[in-house]
Write an enzyme that holds these catalytic residues in place. Structure first.
Site, PDB file in Angstrom:
ATOM      1  N   GLN A  58      49.095  47.808   9.405  1.00  0.00           N
ATOM      2  CA  GLN A  58      49.395  49.235   9.573  1.00  0.00           C
ATOM      3  C   GLN A  58      50.396  49.735   8.540  1.00  0.00           C
ATOM      4  OE1 GLN A  58      51.047  50.185  13.486  1.00  0.00           O
ATOM      5  NE2 GLN A  58      52.442  51.598  12.445  1.00  0.00           N
ATOM      6  N   HIS A  69      59.457  55.887  19.179  1.00  0.00           N
ATOM      7  CA  HIS A  69      58.890  55.419  17.917  1.00  0.00           C
ATOM      8  C   HIS A  69      58.668  56.586  16.953  1.00  0.00           C
ATOM      9  CE1 HIS A  69      58.010  51.751  20.218  1.00  0.00           C
ATOM     10  NE2 HIS A  69      57.940  51.145  19.048  1.00  0.00           N
TER      11      HIS A  69
END
Length: 344
Positions: free
Chosen positions: A100, A310
């Site tokens: 990612q 996050h």
């Protein structure tokens, strides 16, 4: 050199991976301090070391103090890329969390790379491979990236043994991008996979997800139910919806010992429905994944159904590296994120 407080915000491994991403793209040395300082096992863990090694091996970068338990590391990016390499995450450490950040970083740094990552493809606290391939990958490429992955073998907790091949080509983020349009209809696709379990598990997961969607008036456009080879038993479900240049969201869930297959299917559907019902265009997990890419656009915007630690942490790290401006505000029931390009 930029110094990043690894204890800010969500205070986990995400800060480290995002910092490595920006360091490589910008060609700027970074020191990350107080790594996971408030966690039960503070400092670097083996899965974090795997991410550091991946960046160093693929890009030729140099790392200081990369060892288990370390509270700080320093990374110096380099232009001496290997181009091709294999990374061992170890046991069932997440393959997708590494890819990612690594693949987009390599692409935006103007490089080519082919990397194989061994570890867990479907593990807790990380995107399943199907989510990565069907939700994150197309959304990232819609922003101008040229990345792709191919699953070679599924891997579950605790043995791992999964293998994913990823490629990245030189890319530039588009100048402006909006992820603010809801889906054109209430519909979704279900992907159910299992390995080394009873043959009915994969169908029961899929059936439960379908029932949960149809009960709420959601059309199931397609289903996939597959049994695949793996070194250990395991399963996962993804329910997702993507419409190019419009919306990208999904909900995934992992099978666990003692957890009925129906519960796994319903859990994935429940996560999917939360975003669908809200009218958002991006799910909360994808929102924080897109922030590092948004920091390199002139202006980018998205609508998600809720703010997460996050998300706010990645926005703070992005600003520290690029000086980008960002705005996080409520838009009715939704959370609107606007990032106005890099300033450095």
């Amino acid at each position: 050199m930029i110094t990043i407080d690894g204890n800010q915000g969500e205070g986990g491994g995400q800060i480290l991976r995002t910092s490595l991403f920006f360091s490589l793209v910008l060609g700027e040395e970074v020191r990350v301090e107080k790594i996971r300082a408030k966690r039960e096992n503070p400092g670097l863990r083996p899965q974090h070391l795997a991410a550091i090694r991946a960046f160093a091996e693929v890009t030729g970068g140099e790392v200081e103090n990369a060892k288990v338990g370390a509270s700080w590391i320093r990374f110096r990016p380099s232009d001496k890329a290997k181009g091709e390499t294999t990374i061992e995450v170890g046991t069932a450490g997440s393959v997708t969390l590494i890819l990612q950040s690594l693949l987009p970083a390599v692409a935006l740094a103007g490089r080519r790379a082919s990397v194989k990552v061994k570890g867990g493809t479907d593990t807790k606290w990380s995107p399943t491979y199907e989510y990565f391939k069907r939700v994150f990958e197309p959304a990232a490429n819609a922003m101008g990236l040229r990345i792709s992955t191919r699953l070679l073998r599924r891997g579950y907790y605790p043995i791992g043994g999964g293998l994913v091949e990823g490629t990245a080509h030189p890319s530039e983020v588009v100048e402006e991008k909006d992820f603010c349009l809801p889906p054109t209809k209430r519909a979704g696709t279900i992907v159910s996979v299992s390995s080394n379990l009873r043959r009915d598990v994969v169908k029961r997961q899929c059936g439960a997800a379908r029932e949960a969607l149809e009960t709420r008036g959601v059309e199931v456009e397609a289903t996939e139910a597959r049994e695949e080879e793996a070194n250990s038993p395991g399963s996962s479900v993804l329910v997702y919806r993507t419409e190019p240049d419009r919306c990208y969201f999904g909900g995934d869930a992992i099978g666990e010992r003692g957890l009925p297959a129906e519960s796994v299917g319903r859990a994935a559907a429940r996560i999917f429905l939360a975003t669908l019902d809200s009218g958002a265009s991006v799910d909360p997990h994808l929102a924080d994944m897109l922030v590092p890419l948004m920091a390199f656009s002139k202006r980018a915007r998205l609508l998600t159904d809720r703010e997460t630690p996050h998300l706010t942490t990645n926005l703070a790290v992005a600003k520290a590296f690029t000086g980008c401006d960002f705005y996080l505000q409520r838009a009715g029931r939704l959370c609107e994120v606007i990032v106005a390009g890099r300033r450095r």
